[in-house]
Structure formats: C-alpha cells, structure tokens
Scaffold this motif. Sequence first.
Motif, PDB file in Angstrom:
ATOM      1  N   GLU A 194       0.840  -1.213   0.000  1.00 54.91           N
ATOM      2  CA  GLU A 194       0.000   0.000   0.000  1.00 54.91           C
ATOM      3  C   GLU A 194       0.869   1.255   0.000  1.00 54.91           C
ATOM      4  O   GLU A 194       0.573   2.234  -0.702  1.00 54.91           O
ATOM      5  N   ARG A 201       1.650   6.282  -7.390  1.00 57.95           N
ATOM      6  CA  ARG A 201       0.609   7.253  -7.766  1.00 57.95           C
ATOM      7  C   ARG A 201       1.153   8.678  -7.682  1.00 57.95           C
ATOM      8  O   ARG A 201       0.904   9.506  -8.573  1.00 57.95           O
ATOM      9  N   ARG A 205       1.531  11.263 -10.654  1.00 54.17           N
ATOM     10  CA  ARG A 205       0.422  12.213 -10.482  1.00 54.17           C
ATOM     11  C   ARG A 205      -0.889  11.594 -10.958  1.00 54.17           C
ATOM     12  O   ARG A 205      -1.662  12.178 -11.708  1.00 54.17           O
ATOM     13  N   ALA A 206      -1.103  10.343 -10.489  1.00 52.33           N
ATOM     14  CA  ALA A 206      -2.305   9.602 -10.868  1.00 52.33           C
ATOM     15  C   ALA A 206      -2.918   9.035  -9.596  1.00 52.33           C
ATOM     16  O   ALA A 206      -2.686   7.871  -9.244  1.00 52.33           O
ATOM     17  N   PRO A 207      -3.676   9.835  -8.848  1.00 50.86           N
ATOM     18  CA  PRO A 207      -4.143   9.421  -7.520  1.00 50.86           C
ATOM     19  C   PRO A 207      -5.069   8.214  -7.518  1.00 50.86           C
ATOM     20  O   PRO A 207      -5.196   7.543  -6.488  1.00 50.86           O
ATOM     21  N   ASP A 208      -5.709   7.922  -8.635  1.00 51.06           N
ATOM     22  CA  ASP A 208      -6.636   6.785  -8.677  1.00 51.06           C
ATOM     23  C   ASP A 208      -6.036   5.556  -9.364  1.00 51.06           C
ATOM     24  O   ASP A 208      -6.742   4.590  -9.633  1.00 51.06           O
ATOM     25  N   LEU A 209      -4.760   5.566  -9.644  1.00 58.06           N
ATOM     26  CA  LEU A 209      -4.139   4.477 -10.392  1.00 58.06           C
ATOM     27  C   LEU A 209      -4.171   3.167  -9.602  1.00 58.06           C
ATOM     28  O   LEU A 209      -3.850   3.137  -8.426  1.00 58.06           O
ATOM     29  N   ASN A 210      -4.539   2.097 -10.301  1.00 55.22           N
ATOM     30  CA  ASN A 210      -4.451   0.754  -9.732  1.00 55.22           C
ATOM     31  C   ASN A 210      -3.144   0.129 -10.226  1.00 55.22           C
ATOM     32  O   ASN A 210      -3.048  -0.279 -11.384  1.00 55.22           O
ATOM     33  N   ALA A 216      -3.537   0.024 -17.067  1.00 48.98           N
ATOM     34  CA  ALA A 216      -3.658   1.336 -16.423  1.00 48.98           C
ATOM     35  C   ALA A 216      -2.278   1.922 -16.138  1.00 48.98           C
ATOM     36  O   ALA A 216      -2.054   3.132 -16.314  1.00 48.98           O
TER      37      ALA A 216
END
Length: 547
Positions: A194, A201, A205-210, A216
């Motif tokens: 985590e 992320r 600069r991709a706060p929602d990246l999985n 993705a």
Amino acid sequence: MDRVLLRRDGAAVTATACGDDGTPGAVTRLAPDELPGWVAARERAAPVRWVWDDTTRWYPALLDAGVRVQRCTDLRLAAAVLRRSPLAGPVPAADPGWAALQPVTADDPALFDLADPADALDPVAEHRRQQAAVAASAHRGRLGLLLAAESSGALAAAEMTWAGLPWRVDEHGRLLTALLGDRPPPGLRPPVLERLAGEVRAALRAPDLNPDSPAAVLRALQTAGLPVEDTRSWTLERVEHPVVAPLLEYKRLARLLAANGWSWLDTWVHDGRFRPVFLPGGVVTGRWASSGGGALSVPVQVRPAAVADEGWRLVVADVAQLEPRVLAGMSRDGALAEAARAADLYAGMVAAGVVATRAEAKVGVLGALYGGTRGESGRVMPRLARRYPRAIGLVEDAARAGERGAVVSTLLGRGSPSPRGAWAQRDADLGEAPEPGGRDTDRARRSWGRFTRNFVVQGTGAEWALCWLADLRNRLWRLGEGRLDRRPHLAFFLHDEVVVHTPAPLADEVAEQVRQAAAAAGRLLFGDFPVDFPLDVAVVRSWADAG
C-alpha cells in the motif's frame, strides 16, 4: 522378473500375471483392502514390475498403507511416449482413450472413484500393444529404457507428493511479514504494498491508479511522457524517472504475494509439509510440470522456510550446465566433452582457447541451443562450429529437420510433435528442403526449427535426469529402514536439482549416493563416452543455505 497387471473390476481388483510380451496368465481377485498387503508380500518375495493404467490412480493409496514398490509400467505415460516416438515399431494405434486419460491431481485420490474414464480402457490389450511396439523397434534398448525411466519417474513423483518437502509455516509467515508487513484483511493490500502504491501514484500524479493493472500503469507512464511500450521490468529499468524504483519494487513484492503469499501457505502447506503434485512428462520435451503450488518456480525469498526436521538434514544437489554436457554426450563431440571435464563447462571452453571470456562461452552455447544467430551469439557461433563440429552439427541438423516439418527425436526416442500449418505438411510430404515462401511462412519455419533444435537437447537432458532420479530413489531406499518417510527420501525435484530429506547421521552417505547416481545416469545414456556431470552438493538445515 515377474510382471503383474492390476486393474479395477467392479468393486474388486484383479491382478494378472503377464509374460514378457504382455500375454496374460493367472488371475488373482482381491478386495481393495487386501491389495496393499498382497502387493507388499509380492515385493518381498521376488522382483516384480507392476503394470497399471496410471500411477496417480494406484500408488498414493499404496503409500498411505505403508507400501512402497520398486518398479512399475505406467501405461498412460508409455502410451504418450509411443504415440510420437519415431523409434517405436509398427503396431496398431492405441485406443484414443489413452491419449485422453488425465492424471489424478486431487489432494486425496480414492482408488475407486465413480465413473473413472480409466475403467473404460483395456490395460491388458494396451500392455501387449506397447510390448510389441518395443519388440519391433530397431532401437528397442533405448526405447525400453525411456519407458522404464518414465515409469520410475512417476513412482518418484508420487513419493515426493506423499512425503512432502519440510516447510516451516512460522518461518514463512515471518518472511512475509518482514517483506510485506502484517497480513491484511481479505481484499486489502499488505502495508508495504500500500505504501509503494502511494509512491507510484504520487510519482505519476495519478491518484486513482491501480498498480495491479498493467494497462492502467502503461497509460499512466505514457501520459507522464515516458517512452515505453510495455510495463515489463527490463523495459522500466532503462528509464530514468522517480516512479521506476517504487514500481519495480511493487511488481516484485506483488508477484511474491500472488505466488507464495499467505493464501499459498494456507492452501499448500499442511502438517509441516509442502506437497505439490508433480506431473512427469508434463511438457512435450519430457520435462516435468506441476499442478498448483508453483512447485517448479519456488522463489529464493521463501526457501528459508524449507527446513529439515529436527535431527534431519536436506541434501541439495544440482548439476552444472546440464544441457551442454548432454549435447556433448549425445553428439559424442570429444572437444566439448573435454571442456565439460571442468566443473564450469564455460570456463573449460575459455581454457581451451575457443573464446576469450566465460560470458562469450555462455552466450555462444545458449545461441547454439536456442538458435541465436544475431548479436554476440551470432559472432561466437562460427568459432564454436569450428571447435565443436559434431555438437553444433547435431543441433543444426535438428533445426533443419524442424524447418521442413520433420519429427526429431531425443537420444532415447521421445519424438517431437509435428508442426501445424500448410507449409509443414507440404514439406514433410515432399521429404525435401523447404522451398522459399512468404515472410510469414519463412518466419514459422525458422521458429519451429529453433524449437526442434532445443527439443533434442532439452529432451535428452530430461532423460538423463529421469535416470538420475530412478537410480537415486532406489539407492536411498537401501540406506534406511522402516517407512519411506523414515528413511532418506527424495523430497523435491526441479529439472536438474534434487532435494533429499535424510536423517543427519546418513547425510554424508546420501551426498555420495547422489553423486554416484549422477555418474551412473551418464554411463547409462552415453556408455563409455567420457562426459562428466559434476554436482554442486550441499548438506544443510534450510534449502536457502544451499546457495
């Protein structure tokens, strides 16, 4: 030697005495609970070869009853070999049901499962057919040895599953916690993953990246301006960007969690043993496969959990550069065999002045085995061809045969599958060198040639390993007393590496028997041709300590 064929007959077992040609004789009818004692008594009385449809259907129940057998004929495995072998004599084709029959891979197979497809097959007829195919072969000695070794491998595989590899659940859990943090609730990532996900992320600069989605991640990398076409580790390592380090670490630890994490531990380790299901002949070259548990790819991070029982040791042995040594033996190339007398074959090539560095030697040999014709491999190959003409000629001949759609064979007679496609059928029918075709056709020919080039060597290497295992399991049995798991016994096998679990006082003798079995396997396959198979042997408490 007596031959006894076992088959299911309703709610009973029939044991049929067979002649060397498979001709059936006297029949004994047994209740299932009578079988283990009867088999044990026959084993004690005289050498016997048990003939049955499939080792996975018979041997686990015998092992559970404390009965170990020395020899068998596994009709399922033998039928698969004979189906493709160019050395087999001309006999009628097998019942298609033998090709469709699958091994039993359940954790606790029963002897009398309902609706078992094996019950629809005639093992007496198949045994006679197989004996006739070997008898009519011009190379019956080689083919017979392959079938015997394949069946011995099936016995060894069942014994390794039954005995298991000692595995410390507490140590494995400690390793996971040290690497990943505490075990998370279902559906959540461990703390370390985590944290790394957050760093990835932030860097992109991709706060929602999985970070578990390659698609993705690739989009995020390209949006950040990175010139990448995939998310493979070797691609990322060539890129300079703050995301690279945390992303590579995330990928490494995520693979460990998926392959050998807490769920793996819950599923595959019971009563202090890792018991994978090995599948002899599971790969077309004859190499083994496994069913679940990732037995053939146990990562080094968790090997410290493989710890011998108190008062016992693990004897870990692997052969250096197996395939080049096998190539020397099967081609009878004296110069390559001379290099193989060194513990490090590649260093032996350097000492002979063939190449300047060990790296060049390794690249050249791998090119010969796998068809590398460009770059450093392509530059080294002409020197190897001049120094080792018989060895290089053997793999080149196999490649050319593959390019025209022909079947090639291992030393003992395992045949390669036939290629698919119109080009292969036409060239095989003509029996000639292939005519020039379109780009896709030529690419397909070359690709199949690379496969057949490697098939003959990798398959013969698998045959050497089978002979090593077969001899070693019998040597280990003679060292102790009592049940299989109270004597020195094979616990694990990885292509060219074995792990033996042994009482500590017998460890040095086990190590010597491992070496002697390797030497015997070389003599069995290559006769008096002087090719060495040196082993790296370690006596350790933990698998990880073997290096």
